[in-house]
Motif scaffolding. Structure first.
Motif, PDB file in Angstrom:
ATOM      1  N   UNK B  81       0.813  -1.168   0.092  1.00 22.07           N
ATOM      2  CA  UNK B  81       0.012  -0.083  -0.009  1.00 22.07           C
ATOM      3  C   UNK B  81       0.858   1.063  -0.132  1.00 22.07           C
ATOM      4  N   UNK B  82       0.668   2.133  -0.809  1.00 18.93           N
ATOM      5  CA  UNK B  82       1.550   3.175  -1.055  1.00 18.93           C
ATOM      6  C   UNK B  82       0.661   4.572  -0.572  1.00 18.93           C
ATOM      7  N   UNK B  83       1.558   5.162   0.720  1.00 21.57           N
ATOM      8  CA  UNK B  83       0.712   6.257   1.177  1.00 21.57           C
ATOM      9  C   UNK B  83       1.116   7.633   0.608  1.00 21.57           C
ATOM     10  N   UNK B  84       2.088   7.518  -0.234  1.00 24.43           N
ATOM     11  CA  UNK B  84       2.556   8.752  -0.780  1.00 24.43           C
ATOM     12  C   UNK B  84       3.209   8.344  -2.130  1.00 24.43           C
ATOM     13  N   UNK B  85       3.115   9.539  -3.235  1.00 23.43           N
ATOM     14  CA  UNK B  85       3.803   9.036  -4.486  1.00 23.43           C
ATOM     15  C   UNK B  85       5.350   9.010  -4.160  1.00 23.43           C
ATOM     16  N   UNK B  86       5.950   9.686  -3.188  1.00 25.08           N
ATOM     17  CA  UNK B  86       7.383   9.363  -2.895  1.00 25.08           C
ATOM     18  C   UNK B  86       7.611   7.847  -2.814  1.00 25.08           C
ATOM     19  N   UNK B  87       6.711   7.236  -2.080  1.00 27.10           N
ATOM     20  CA  UNK B  87       6.860   5.909  -2.042  1.00 27.10           C
ATOM     21  C   UNK B  87       7.046   5.076  -3.247  1.00 27.10           C
ATOM     22  N   UNK B  88       6.170   5.540  -3.952  1.00 28.60           N
ATOM     23  CA  UNK B  88       6.096   4.684  -5.385  1.00 28.60           C
ATOM     24  C   UNK B  88       7.646   4.828  -5.971  1.00 28.60           C
ATOM     25  N   UNK B  89       8.057   6.138  -6.117  1.00 29.01           N
ATOM     26  CA  UNK B  89       9.410   6.412  -6.638  1.00 29.01           C
ATOM     27  C   UNK B  89      10.215   5.422  -5.828  1.00 29.01           C
ATOM     28  N   UNK B 143       2.692  26.555  -7.804  1.00 35.40           N
ATOM     29  CA  UNK B 143       1.735  25.574  -7.368  1.00 35.40           C
ATOM     30  C   UNK B 143       0.983  25.409  -8.489  1.00 35.40           C
ATOM     31  N   UNK B 144       0.646  26.426  -9.492  1.00 34.99           N
ATOM     32  CA  UNK B 144      -0.100  26.005 -10.585  1.00 34.99           C
ATOM     33  C   UNK B 144       0.741  25.700 -11.716  1.00 34.99           C
ATOM     34  N   UNK B 145       1.719  26.184 -12.077  1.00 33.46           N
ATOM     35  CA  UNK B 145       2.461  26.028 -13.355  1.00 33.46           C
ATOM     36  C   UNK B 145       3.191  24.786 -13.172  1.00 33.46           C
ATOM     37  N   UNK B 146       3.642  24.449 -11.949  1.00 34.43           N
ATOM     38  CA  UNK B 146       4.621  23.199 -11.758  1.00 34.43           C
ATOM     39  C   UNK B 146       4.043  21.807 -12.021  1.00 34.43           C
ATOM     40  N   UNK B 147       2.676  21.835 -11.901  1.00 31.57           N
ATOM     41  CA  UNK B 147       1.876  20.864 -12.139  1.00 31.57           C
ATOM     42  C   UNK B 147       2.577  19.765 -13.359  1.00 31.57           C
ATOM     43  N   UNK B 148       3.155  20.604 -14.180  1.00 34.23           N
ATOM     44  CA  UNK B 148       3.914  20.028 -15.326  1.00 34.23           C
ATOM     45  C   UNK B 148       5.415  19.402 -15.111  1.00 34.23           C
ATOM     46  N   UNK B 149       5.787  19.941 -13.937  1.00 38.84           N
ATOM     47  CA  UNK B 149       7.058  19.363 -13.486  1.00 38.84           C
ATOM     48  C   UNK B 149       7.224  17.852 -13.230  1.00 38.84           C
ATOM     49  N   UNK B 150       8.169  17.042 -13.849  1.00 40.92           N
ATOM     50  CA  UNK B 150       8.497  15.898 -13.534  1.00 40.92           C
ATOM     51  C   UNK B 150       8.729  15.424 -12.239  1.00 40.92           C
ATOM     52  N   UNK B 151       8.007  16.003 -11.137  1.00 45.95           N
ATOM     53  CA  UNK B 151       8.421  15.899  -9.625  1.00 45.95           C
ATOM     54  C   UNK B 151       7.130  16.171  -8.991  1.00 45.95           C
ATOM     55  N   UNK B 152       7.462  15.992  -7.608  1.00 50.54           N
ATOM     56  CA  UNK B 152       6.209  16.167  -6.668  1.00 50.54           C
ATOM     57  C   UNK B 152       6.625  17.362  -5.898  1.00 50.54           C
ATOM     58  N   UNK B 153       5.714  18.193  -5.532  1.00 50.06           N
ATOM     59  CA  UNK B 153       5.664  19.320  -4.593  1.00 50.06           C
ATOM     60  C   UNK B 153       6.633  20.567  -4.856  1.00 50.06           C
ATOM     61  N   UNK B 154       7.100  20.908  -6.234  1.00 46.04           N
ATOM     62  CA  UNK B 154       7.712  21.888  -6.266  1.00 46.04           C
ATOM     63  C   UNK B 154       6.803  23.292  -6.383  1.00 46.04           C
ATOM     64  N   UNK B 155       6.590  23.804  -4.951  1.00 45.60           N
ATOM     65  CA  UNK B 155       5.402  24.723  -4.793  1.00 45.60           C
ATOM     66  C   UNK B 155       6.083  26.108  -4.534  1.00 45.60           C
ATOM     67  N   UNK B 156       7.464  26.057  -4.272  1.00 45.53           N
ATOM     68  CA  UNK B 156       8.055  27.435  -4.102  1.00 45.53           C
ATOM     69  C   UNK B 156       9.525  27.102  -4.298  1.00 45.53           C
ATOM     70  N   UNK B 157      10.296  28.518  -4.044  1.00 47.94           N
ATOM     71  CA  UNK B 157      11.840  28.362  -4.149  1.00 47.94           C
ATOM     72  C   UNK B 157      12.454  27.251  -3.172  1.00 47.94           C
ATOM     73  N   UNK B 158      11.721  26.981  -2.238  1.00 49.32           N
ATOM     74  CA  UNK B 158      12.453  25.945  -1.335  1.00 49.32           C
ATOM     75  C   UNK B 158      12.398  24.546  -1.634  1.00 49.32           C
ATOM     76  N   UNK B 159      11.915  24.310  -2.899  1.00 43.97           N
ATOM     77  CA  UNK B 159      11.803  22.727  -3.329  1.00 43.97           C
ATOM     78  C   UNK B 159      13.365  22.309  -3.254  1.00 43.97           C
TER      79      UNK B 159
END
Ligand code: HEM
Lengths: 209, 549
Positions: B81-89, B143-159
């Motif tokens: 059971x995967x609880x987060x997408x990071x676990x899949x990766x 938060x909006x644009x980076x929906x197309x980033x090949x990653x999870x959670x790039x919400x601001x410059x702290x990613x």
């Protein structure tokens, strides 16, 4: 006395009429490429023009050979002798029913003005068309499955020269078509170039030494 | 016009006689010979290069379906059971141990790349530090644009770009078609996605995977590219010969081959160098045409120029975008307007748009290098500002004529600082300066420029901008490729590309004048001469008549 003379040999007539056809065809397709009108469609005009140009060059090679092997080239060496008389004839004499100032024989078919014009055609204008045309054609060429090119800064100059030459060729054809009607009769010259035979005056006595 | 020695009758007779003679006998032989010469000339020029076979071989080899070498449903680690997408990766990386490092080296991860740009030197450039003329830029809008980033959670410059577990393997490798990312979720999958199902049904990227981002750039189908859209998932050969369902039905990755997760091919809205490019010739060769003269065009003309006669063939693409009309509200509420095809023509959030379908491209010289508007660049507003510049000219041996979509916009500019403005567009809450919530250009400009660390004077205006999108897809069946006249004519498609001589379009005024004059003068000379001859002839006839009498 008049006598019937075989003045234009078979190859000469073949060359003349093939060249006439090819030049007209090249002019026609050339000016379609130039954008002057639409007839065959651009792509076909280009293919036909190129094909006719290759044919023309083959014809030229044979004809150069003919000129030298028969010695006919000597007919085209310009001369200044009688040139004034010939000009006067075209400008005035012809309207007074004066005789042709230069006598036409098998060995000297051309009057001095014709000599100059045909000479220019042979050594200036046709070479101009061929050289500019070949540059136009082989400016890019296929090479080992790729396209190579000669080092030339675009087509502008070549096209300008080629088009300039084309206009001159057309002007030549127009004037030529008119001037062939100035023989003994309107159709004498045409007839001669078709059949090879022309009725020529016996040579005047004073030149028979 | 006959001469004196003949009367009219004999004259006509002779003419007829020789016309007959000529036509019946000589012309026959002459025509045969002329034809022989002509035919040899034509054959010389139409040497066929057996290209038909080559095309068929390509079609066969690319329509073979791919058979995967493993069945991921059989792997135990993917059953948990995967609880987060990071676990899949993490599960993916437990077998594909080195792939994470590869991905982290790509543009799909970094959204920028170190490239040499003439006039700038070695530059790190990408979506992180350039602006465009659609939604302008990602800064502050992650938060909006980076929906197309090949990653999870790039919400601001702290990613954290160094955490391999943030890589989104699924967006590219999902073969269920059920994986999708949450709107405004900074690249995280939508909570409704069944991660177990997706994780066990992964494989080579399909059209739909690439298309998930590349079809919808700019906020909707076909908005940006014009030649990449969801109709290509299921289209006819008329729309796209390569991707046609009824044709060879190619996948994107059939052409965009990949090495160490670096995908070949690039888009010059974000790239700058002539490297790792894809070209038609990689499959089709440099001389695929039967006619040599067409092959010779390839020195200066890209394949796409003739073979993509129009783009946006199935659905419209955005052609212009006027930001200056945004922020109008009806009863305090944002509203929208649509055209007859259902395309937005106005949105309070974004302004006014025009759309185009079956659009004829514009054409530019392009040598494979480009420049971009980067944060802080000062611009010259006397002409439209190029958000990206495609370089090249006729005299550049590396340049070819390529078809482009030009997207024109009217967008925010700071006239005091001379810079383009990055507005803050997106936020989940009101009052943070986001244009899409507060509908205030000034506040959005201030918040956006602050976020990307650029000065904002407090004054904004709007300037005309252009962006250039080379067209590479929606290749038409060969019968539909451009005919010669499309360019070789005065008002043809290349009417604006004036730095070279193009036969059929260009003429030299001097040569034309000289030519027309010499022909006209020839005719005038002939007319004068002939009339004098006729007059002389008539005079002689009357003279001889008077003598007879
Ligand atoms: C051996 C002789 C010739 C060769 C090799 C030749 C070759 C060419 C070539 C390759 C072109 C360019 C076609 C293209 O767009 O690909 C051309 C154009 C043209 N040719 Fe010729 N040609 C020859 C003779 C002639 C003659 C005799 C005429 C007219 C009397 C002529 C008139 C033209 C004209 C008007 C153009 C269009 C030029 C332009 O608009 O740029 N050509 N020729």
């Amino acid at each position: 006395m008049k006598r019937k003379v075989y003045i234009y040999k078979a190859y000469e007539r073949f060359w003349h009429w093939t060249q006439a056809f090819l030049v007209l065809f090249l002019a026609f397709t050339g000016f379609e490429i130039h954008g002057s009108f639409e007839f065959f469609g651009f792509e076909h005009a280009v293919v036909y023009h190129n094909a006719a140009a290759v044919s023309f060059m083959i014809l030229i090679v044979f004809t150069i050979f003919w000129h030298f092997s028969t010695g006919e080239w000597k007919q085209y060496v310009p001369t200044t002798k009688n040139i004034k008389a010939q000009v006067q004839y075209y400008l005035f004499g012809m309207f007074k029913n004066a005789p042709h100032p230069v006598h036409k024989t098998e060995l000297s078919k051309l009057n001095p003005l014709q000599r100059i014009v045909y000479f220019l055609l042979k050594v200036v204008f046709i070479p101009l068309m061929v050289i500019s045309g070949v540059l136009y054609m082989f400016y890019r060429y296929p090479h080992n499955g790729d396209i190579a090119g000669i080092n030339m800064e675009g087509l502008s100059t070549v096209a300008a020269l080629h088009t300039l030459g084309a206009f001159i060729m057309i002007a030549f054809v127009i004037v030529h078509l008119y001037l062939i009607t100035t023989g003994t009769t309107v159709f004498t010259n045409l007839k001669a170039m078709l059949t090879g035979y022309e009725e020529l005056e016996d040579e005047p006595k004073q030149t028979k030494q | 016009m006959c001469d004196k020695s003949y009367n009219k009758k004999t004259c006509k007779h002779v003419f007829l006689q020789y016309t007959y003679y000529f036509f019946m006998k000589k012309i026959f032989i002459i025509l045969i010979i002329i034809n022989a010469i002509l035919v040899s000339g034509i054959i010389y020029f139409t040497k066929h290069q057996k290209q038909v076979d080559a095309l068929q071989l390509l079609q066969e080899s690319y329509s073979k379906p791919h058979t995967p070498s493993v069945d991921h449903t059989k792997f135990e680690i993917l059953q948990k059971k995967f609880n987060s997408p990071q676990e899949v990766t993490a599960a993916c990386l437990s077998c594909h141990t080195e792939r994470g490092k590869e991905v982290m080296n790509t543009r799909h991860w970094k959204w920028q790349n170190e490239e040499y740009i003439e006039g700038r030197g070695l530059t790190n450039l990408g979506k992180k530090n350039i602006l465009n003329n659609f939604c302008i830029g990602i800064g502050g809008n992650e938060q909006s644009c980076n929906r197309c980033h090949a990653g999870f959670g790039w919400a601001d410059s702290t990613f954290d770009f160094h955490n391999q577990h943030n890589i989104d393997c699924m967006v590219c490798h999902d073969n269920t078609g059920e994986y999708f990312k949450q709107s405004g979720g900074a690249g995280n999958p939508d909570p409704s996605v069944n991660l177990n199902k997706v994780a066990t049904q992964v494989g080579k990227p399909l059209k739909a995977n690439c298309g998930y981002c590349h079809f919808y750039g700019g906020g909707g189908n076909n908005v940006k590219h014009g030649d990449l859209e969801d109709a290509q998932l299921n289209c006819s050969r008329d729309v796209d010969v390569h991707m046609a369902k009824t044709g060879i039905n190619m996948e994107c990755v059939d052409c965009h081959t990949t090495e160490k997760h670096v995908i070949s091919g690039k888009m010059y809205s974000v790239s700058s160098t002539n490297t790792n490019r894809l070209s038609c010739t990689q499959c089709h060769g440099n001389t695929p045409h039967e006619l040599s003269i067409i092959n010779e065009h390839t020195v200066k003309v890209a394949c796409q120029t003739c073979h993509i006669p129009t783009y946006a063939k199935a659905n419209a693409t955005k052609m212009t975008w006027d930001w200056s009309t945004a922020c109008k509200l009806k009863n305090g509420e944002p509203y929208h307007e649509e055209d007859s095809l259902g395309n937005h023509t106005y949105l309070s959030e974004k302004g006014t748009f025009t759309w185009g379908k079956d659009v004829k491209p514009e054409y530019v010289w392009f040598n494979g290098t480009a420049d971009h508007y980067m944060f802080g660049d000062k611009v010259d507003t006397t002409k439209p500002i190029a958000m990206n510049t495609l370089r090249g000219s006729y005299n550049d041996p590396a340049a070819q004529i390529v078809p482009v979509k030009v997207h024109r916009a009217n967008q925010l500019f700071d006239p005091v600082n001379g810079r383009m403005i990055q507005p803050k567009l997106f936020d989940k809450e009101k009052g943070k300066g986001a244009l899409w919530k507060d509908f205030d250009f000034d506040a959005a400009s201030a918040a956006g420029m602050k976020y990307i660390g650029q000065p904002y004077s407090g004054t904004y205006t709007f300037v005309q901008t252009e962006s250039f999108w080379p067209l590479n897809h929606q290749v038409a069946p060969k019968e539909q490729s451009l005919s010669c006249k499309e360019c070789h004519s005065t008002n043809g498609r290349l009417a604006n590309l004036n730095d070279f001589y193009l036969p059929g379009r260009d003429q030299h005024a001097g040569v034309e004048l000289f030519g027309m004059l010499s022909i006209i003068l020839s005719f005038i000379g002939i007319a004068i001469h002939a009339s004098l001859r006729i007059r002389a002839h008539k005079r002689q006839q009357t003279e001889s008549k008077t003598i007879e009498q």
